[in-house]
Every structure is written in structure tokens, then in C-alpha cells.
Design a protein around this motif. Structure first.
Motif, PDB file in Angstrom:
ATOM      1  N   PRO A  79     -43.760 -10.989  -6.814  1.00 53.52           N
ATOM      2  CA  PRO A  79     -44.639 -10.269  -7.810  1.00 53.52           C
ATOM      3  C   PRO A  79     -44.132 -10.800  -9.376  1.00 53.52           C
ATOM      4  N   SER A  80     -45.128 -10.842 -10.329  1.00 56.08           N
ATOM      5  CA  SER A  80     -44.934 -11.297 -11.569  1.00 56.08           C
ATOM      6  C   SER A  80     -44.925 -10.315 -12.612  1.00 56.08           C
ATOM      7  N   THR A  81     -45.599  -9.098 -12.360  1.00 58.71           N
ATOM      8  CA  THR A  81     -45.689  -8.187 -13.293  1.00 58.71           C
ATOM      9  C   THR A  81     -44.990  -6.850 -12.691  1.00 58.71           C
ATOM     10  N   THR A  83     -46.259  -4.096 -12.688  1.00 57.38           N
ATOM     11  CA  THR A  83     -47.567  -3.438 -11.616  1.00 57.38           C
ATOM     12  C   THR A  83     -47.546  -4.163 -10.259  1.00 57.38           C
ATOM     13  N   ASP A  84     -47.648  -5.493 -10.288  1.00 53.97           N
ATOM     14  CA  ASP A  84     -47.279  -6.044  -8.897  1.00 53.97           C
ATOM     15  C   ASP A  84     -46.258  -5.676  -7.921  1.00 53.97           C
ATOM     16  N   SER A  87     -46.798  -2.088  -6.625  1.00 51.45           N
ATOM     17  CA  SER A  87     -48.006  -2.237  -5.411  1.00 51.45           C
ATOM     18  C   SER A  87     -47.418  -2.926  -4.457  1.00 51.45           C
ATOM     19  N   ILE A  88     -46.904  -3.920  -4.498  1.00 44.46           N
ATOM     20  CA  ILE A  88     -46.398  -4.728  -3.220  1.00 44.46           C
ATOM     21  C   ILE A  88     -45.474  -3.863  -2.532  1.00 44.46           C
TER      22      ILE A  88
END
Length: 342
Positions: A79-81, A83-84, A87-88
């Protein structure tokens, strides 16, 4: 040292203690022992935290910085954010791939301050702005960082027990295959490659998440040599510092013990890069390394932050109020220390 007399010549010191020791007059400057060419041979991250009031007081032995470890068998890329990451994690938990999405250092100790520094920067803020001598804890990015960490616990992405996790507990969760993502330090890589690791061969390294348009940050941690005031063997001590931080010594510390190198030349060594591909990831993390507030009263500031975050994590107080309290107490500490960060 408190008595102004010590039988020792040098000290190996964590990066956050330099301002306190230098201001107390316990250290000798190293300006005559190291020139600018030698300083420029250090990586950007390793150049941080060695100078106090314009003088060099510390020479880094090894570097250390916060990293995001991720499972390559569970996701195509890290993930880079923020939010990512959420969600992941939730998707993997929904599919029952892992009990926990993300583990980190949530105990009330210094590791928590390091975690928060990466997140307040990742949300576009600053723990402390040295130019304006302002804290940013109760600004929106600071509140968002605290709220995001609190939400990880309340949503079940991180175990509630993460509030008791230091590095070893987070590592054990990830190493056993119970977590998809982990925040930890470079030493964890070697541990994850051991035969008893359930994720051996399925681990990638990245840096901490940040909101779109904001650079990621990695808390710099480092141990370095300082010369004690009154040393009777100054030249010999500096010679020892240089010997222990040569290219050859740095290679041995990395290949034999897993310590992160400080010299740029190590990261440009093609043979090492071929044998240890993750070395390039370490160099990338060092390039975005950030210092914790450089002040003699750092320990007090860190304690205030840790207590405030812990109060939010355990639902004693909401994140916004906890950061407001941290801001007020931090300003009081600086004011009592003389009104300036130095």
C-alpha cells in the motif's frame, strides 16, 4: 559525567540524546577530526542528528529507519496511502487470509513516537517545525494521524493488543503469518529469513504510507560515537571512530550482523546489491528519513506524545482532544526549558 570527570573516552549514543549531552557540556566537538568530504560520503539519512549548534558532536556507526514490511504472497504491491493500507487489510481479513491486517509498535514507549512521526508527516504535517518553532500536534494532520492509528485498533485491522506491542511482538505476529503488514526496523529482515519464519521468501520492504501528494517519511534511528569531555586520548578515539566506520567495517557489519550501512559507497556496490537486493530499499528509506525533534528536552516531549496517543487508543479521550493536550503540554515543556528548541 554529571561530576565532570569520567574514566572513559567515548560513548556510543542513540540519535535522540545528542542535544541533551552536548548542551550539558559532556561532549567534545569532532569538527577537527572529520572534514566535509567525509561527511558527504554518508547517506542523507546518516547525516542527520550529528550536529548541535553548528558543531559536529557525533559520528554514525550504523543507520536505522522505519520500514513497512509486506507479504508478497498476499498482495501484488505494498500500500502507498493510508486508505490503501486499510482496504488491503480488510480485504485480506474478509477472505480469512490473515487474522490481522497491520501490526506496529503501539506500546507507550519510544517506538510509538517513531510510528507517529511517520504518520503525521504522511498526513502532511510536522511534529515540530524548527523554522517557526511550532508544534503541529493539534493541527489537522496531527489529529488525522492519531485518529487513523486509533481507528486501526477500533476497526480490528490491528489487534487491540497492539497497544502492548514493541518491535518483538510485532515481529512475532508477522513472522508467524498472522499479519499481512508490519512496521518495524531493518533488523527484522534477517529474522524473517530464518528457517522458523512462516513467511520466509514471501516478504517485501517498502516505506510508510502517506496521503496522495505528500512524501512518505521514515523515522531515522541511529547509533553513533561521541567524544567525552575531558578525554585524555582524543586523537586515538577519533582514529577508532574512523576505523570502525570504514567501508570494510560497514560491509562486515551489514553482511555478518544485518546492521544498516551509513556510507553511500555500500549502496553503490554492485556485488552487494546483487547478493542483497533489499539494500536498494534501505537506501530509498534513508533518503526520506526524518528526525524527531532535536532538543535537550526531547525525552519529555516524547513522553507527553506517548501518553496522549495511549489515551486515544484506549478510548479514554478522543484523538482530537488527546492531540490538543499533547500540544499544550509540549509548549509548556519548551517554555519551561527557556522558550527555544535548542
Amino acid at each position: 559525567m554529571l561530576l565532570g570527570d569520567t574514566p572513559f573516552d567515548a560513548i556510543l549514543m542513540d540519535i535522540t540524546w545528542l542535544p541533551k549531552y552536548a548542551r550539558a557540556g559532556w561532549l567534545e566537538a569532532l569538527d577537527d577530526g572529520f572534514d566535509q568530504t567525509e561527511i558527504q560520503e554518508l547517506t542523507n539519512g546518516a547525516q542527520l542528528g550529528n550536529i548541535y549548534e553548528g558543531s559536529l558532536y557525533r559520528w554514525p556507526l550504523v543507520a536505522d529507519m522505519g520500514l513497512l514490511f509486506w507479504r508478497t504472497d498476499l498482495m501484488e504491491k505494498p500500500p502507498s496511502t493510508p486508505t490503501d493500507l486499510v482496504s488491503i487489510s480488510q480485504e485480506l481479513q474478509r477472505k480469512k487470509k490473515v487474522p490481522w491486517g497491520y501490526v506496529w509498535q503501539g506500546r507507550q514507549y519510544e517506538g510509538l513516537s517513531c510510528v507517529y512521526l511517520e504518520m503525521i508527516d504522511g498526513f502532511g504535517g510536522q511534529w515540530f517545525n524548527p523554522e517557526g518553532e511550532k508544534f503541529g500536534l493539534d493541527y489537522q494532520p496531527g489529529i488525522n494521524a492519531a485518529q487513523w492509528l486509533t481507528n486501526l485498533i477500533n476497526s480490528g485491522i490491528s489487534p487491540r493488543a497492539v497497544t502492548n506491542y514493541a518491535e518483538s511482538e510485532a515481529l512475532q505476529s508477522f513472522k508467524s503469518g498472522d499479519s499481512a503488514l508490519m512496521r518495524n526496523w531493518p533488523y527484522a529482515w534477517a529474522e524473517l529469513q530464518k528457517e522458523d519464519s512462516q513467511v520466509r521468501g514471501h516478504v517485501g520492504i517498502s516505506t510508510m504510507v502517506s496521503i496522495p501528494g505528500v512524501s512518505q517519511a521514515s523515522t531515522i534511528g541511529s547509533w553513533g560515537f561521541s567524544l567525552l569531555k575531558g578525554s585524555k586520548h582524543k586523537d586515538a578515539a577519533i582514529k577508532a571512530f574512523k576505523y570502525l566506520t570504514t567501508n570494510e567495517a560497514q560491509v562486515e557489519l551489514f553482511t555478518e550482523y544485518g546492521y544498516t550501512p551509513t556510507l553511500k559507497s555500500i549502496y553503490q556496490n554492485e556485488d552487494l546489491l546483487n547478493e542483497y537486493p533489499y539494500l536498494a530499499k534501505l537506501y530509498g528509506a534513508l533518503s526520506i528519513a526524518k528526525m524527531r525533534p532535536e532538543t535537550p528536552v526531547y525525552a519529555q516531549l516524547s513522553d507527553v506524545l506517548q501518553r496522549s496517543l495511549s489515551a486515544s487508543f484506549t478510548d479514554e479521550i478522543e484523538a482530537k482532544s488527546s492531540m490538543k493536550n499533547a500540544q499544550i503540554f509540549s509548549e509548556q515543556i519548551i517554555s519551561a526549558a527557556g522558550g527555544g528548541i535548542q
